[in-house]
Write an enzyme that holds these catalytic residues in place. Structure first.
Site, mmCIF file in Angstrom:
data_model
loop_
_atom_site.group_PDB
_atom_site.id
_atom_site.type_symbol
_atom_site.label_atom_id
_atom_site.label_comp_id
_atom_site.label_asym_id
_atom_site.label_seq_id
_atom_site.Cartn_x
_atom_site.Cartn_y
_atom_site.Cartn_z
ATOM 1 N N GLN A 226 0.874 -1.173 0.000
ATOM 2 C CA GLN A 226 0.000 0.000 0.000
ATOM 3 C C GLN A 226 0.904 1.214 0.000
ATOM 4 O O GLN A 226 1.454 1.576 1.033
ATOM 5 C CB GLN A 226 -0.913 -0.029 1.231
ATOM 6 N N GLY A 267 -11.929 3.499 3.619
ATOM 7 C CA GLY A 267 -11.002 2.589 2.956
ATOM 8 C C GLY A 267 -9.958 3.308 2.109
ATOM 9 O O GLY A 267 -10.035 4.522 1.887
ATOM 10 N N HIS A 268 -9.052 2.528 1.589
ATOM 11 C CA HIS A 268 -7.957 3.112 0.806
ATOM 12 C C HIS A 268 -8.463 3.736 -0.496
ATOM 13 O O HIS A 268 -9.372 3.243 -1.123
ATOM 14 C CB HIS A 268 -6.841 2.106 0.528
ATOM 15 N N ASN A 269 -7.848 4.846 -0.852
ATOM 16 C CA ASN A 269 -8.108 5.548 -2.116
ATOM 17 C C ASN A 269 -9.447 6.288 -2.142
ATOM 18 O O ASN A 269 -9.812 6.845 -3.184
ATOM 19 C CB ASN A 269 -8.081 4.599 -3.321
#
EC number: 2.3.1.191
Lengths: 357, 357, 357
Positions: A226, A267-269
């Site tokens: 990540q 969450g990511h992004n």
């Protein structure tokens, strides 16, 4: 224990109260017009111009030297019987204010209340100084007027802007950059993040850990590095124990002025626009995009890779599986327009009641 | 603040990048075949065999010396216009790769990406050493090559295996046993637990506290002593601020290789099989059993004392009140097969639209 | 790792076991009648009066010198084949107890189990003393017999009652008052709170931070000063990583004896009556009131400003948008009576199956 019998705001064990303030000062802070016995007295207060108010209190306990407010029609009966000296209300309720009580009338009573309460209880600035037990890397840059609490850990190359507060037991990991006048509470962990000015993080916030990313292989799951960041723009607030993962390839972005409540998962992004609201226990899955002024109510969930248009409102416990148009209101799981949801609820109730069922 | 205008993966403030790597090295890491202008060149790369790639980037910003990937059809338009030097894709998309771009073709592009990204950004090993502020009981046994951060507390008879990392402010309570090569982030608390090797715990994880167990008596609730443990098998990952209670009489068990996301609740005596996935904010009540390879999507909830069969998939926000058969997919609250759920949604919509309603 | 193959309660690495205890002692603790071969022997045990039991175990692994219990009909087959020396059961199951096993018969087997297990595994009292790394303000008042762990921070004018335990890395902010015999785990943060006696807070609990309160202005959101407190009455338990915001004007109140599970959100000004139960990941929005003995199951959500009547039960994942009458059971989102919910589910299933759909 009888502590809860009388609920007095501003308990001096916890708060420092300013004041008193004159009626004119209050009217000014509230951007309100003064009404006495239902009639406007402009901004001076006529016969009551010498009134002085020492504190704030809820309608049901406020006395003659206190100011209160009504923002929710549900509590109208409390207004009618209040003994407050001054009360902030919307124009529609002026007639309900008791004779003994001066009304400060405004179209925005809750905003007025925010400003008046902040007169009596201003946000306290940091008390500059670094606690001797704080561990701060030599390569870190700490601005002026910063307060750093006990057992804080600040790693290499961190930047902390002027006027920040960093609460006890917080970890700011290597390379993190924090703008001016941020308030970071205790027990926070921050890594891989670039933060703007005036950001507030509540206790136990987790920012910048790896997102939930892995590929399936014959030998089990394989973690995907990540390698993105978390960008938190100016004026954002993030509630207690909320978690915000860093981007996988792109960045996770929280837009300026957004307010995130407790126990939220981002969450990511995820890209969040300006002035979004995310209420407690809601979750936003990876790579979903929120345009500006989106509201997500409590316990709602959004799947990944979708787009929520400007000013859309997502209802509590809503399950959003596809894009939501700008300006629309959705609720239910799967999400649908508010009207459709309640029409469905009614239709089902009617169906289930039929004797043939 | 303009930090978010350009989103560059691997910001050197946070990450150390390895490389460059040759096309052949990348093809090997990706277990992929090299395609140029839509034609296979095997594993050598023909005319492009001398290509060298310095880093990774998302499709929309990657340049000629970078590698990117496509895993989600939703972003196909980005592939068509990418300026990346190399891109990892599935066979179905080879034709969409621009002429200027070398394709690494594999049936498993996301796994390939995981392996390629790990070339450039390998997981960093611990930096052995014990911070002088860490408080470690004399009776604790700390393996070799272990890194222990500031303000860590490790109590009596704890075992920490070789090659572990323990982040700042973490508490490992008496008797806990941790296998080799575990990564335990900051602000974690662990008690009453036996952990295998290669386990990763994210910040704020809570493991081993009392389960929610009490009996009703005429004088109020009476706590039931929680005398089980938490067993965490090899290779498990547990997300930020997730809570796992210890068993009441039997153990709570998290099976090898399982991945648990942020803010998940695992009740006492839950038994989870191997390689299960539990997405953020899901909850599993006491004594429920998951067989191997079960997936539980975000915000789903399972009541206690039920069994979820092998490879079953529980949809987001699903409310599971009874056993779920192996291999089945359920969603809705109460849970039902996917097809039934969407048939119900459609039937209700149709019903509610009828003019007679 | 084979640690999980045998699940033995009371692993001596984590627990100190008392005993053995005689059959009479166990019967007394359980307030139960002794049955042998299905016949009552009163409180003495007849031929078995000399039986001595060394420990506790689940039905499937208990041996002749151990005591076990059955509380859930689901595990009846385990009772029939148990090799336990003594088992606690309800009268309805006496006939299912094996010949070799003494039965302790009571209408309240789970309560009996709580009391028997507490004989063997009593809650450990604090080990008085203040760790040298704890930072305690001079103006704080610490009672007698208090244990304070490493890296604790206690600020000005805090009061900690006699017999309290305060775990490592916990912050008790200025002015907080804590009654006698409270157990506060590690990594907790408490501010703006008045706590009674016998309160238990699990790791990572967040108490007293600002509620989610802001007004909308043309320039973005304006925070409303949160000037109330959190009142936690006697005997309350609060689970890991749960968040309880302080009141905005009035107080947030958690009534005596209430039990709150992990990852629960309690908004500002919530008033909870006595002996309420709130299961994990449930959320209660601001200013909502719970009367005594209300149960809120996992992942349920309550909007703000509503009232839940005495002994009402809110089902798992329920979405409560309006007042709930005392004594009623509701489920679904929006909430409805249990019977109506399941009637709706059945009606919809039937409708969706019709060929005309």
């Amino acid at each position: 224990m009888h502590e809860n019998e009388v609920s007095i705001p501003g308990d001096e064990r916890f708060f420092v109260r300013k004041g008193p303030f004159s009626l004119q000062q209050l009217a000014k802070a509230a951007s309100a017009e003064i009404y006495i016995s239902g009639k406007s007295c402009g901004h001076e207060g006529g016969d009551h111009s010498a009134v002085v108010i020492t504190g704030v209190a809820p309608l049901q306990v406020a006395g003659q030297s206190e100011i209160s407010f009504l923002d929710n029609r549900r509590y109208l009966s409390l207004l009618k019987s209040t003994k407050a000296g001054v009360v902030i209300v919307a124009p529609a309720f002026v007639d309900q204010v008791p004779e003994s009580c001066v009304a400060l009338v405004t179209e925005h009573p809750y905003l007025a209340w925010a400003n008046v309460a902040a007169l009596y209880f201003p946000f306290s600035p940091p008390n500059p100084g670094i606690h001797p037990t704080a561990i701060i890397a030599e390569s870190a840059h700490i601005g002026s007027g910063v307060e750093i609490g006990p057992y804080v850990v600040i790693e290499d190359n961190v930047k902390v802007g002027d006027g920040c507060f960093v609460g006890s037991h917080t970890l700011i990991a290597k390379g993190v950059s924090i703008g001016k006048n941020c308030h970071i509470a205790s027990h926070v962990s921050i890594s891989h993040a670039i933060m703007g000015c005036g950001v507030r993080l509540y206790p136990g916030v987790r920012i910048g850990q790896d997102g939930f990313g892995f590929a399936v292989s014959p030998n089990g799951f394989v973690s995907v590095p990540q390698i993105g960041r978390v960008i938190i723009e100016d004026g954002v607030e993030i509630g207690a124990n909320t978690t915000i993962d860093r981007g996988s390839v792109q960045d996770t972005v929280i837009g300026a002025g957004s307010r995130i409540d407790n126990l939220v998962q981002i969450g990511h992004n995820v890209k969040m626009g300006k002035c979004c609201i995310v209420v407690s226990q809601a979750g936003i899955s990876g790579s979903t995009e929120l345009e500006d002024f989106v509201t997500i109510a409590a316990q709602a969930g959004l799947i990944g890779h979708i787009k929520i248009g400007k000013k859309a409102r997502i209802g509590a416990q809503c399950g959003v599986m596809s894009d939501v148009e700008a300006g629309s209101d959705v609720i239910g799981s799967p999400a649908m327009p508010f009207r459709e949801f309640f029409r469905n609820v009614a239709a089902l109730r009617k169906l289930a009641k039929k004797p043939t069922n």
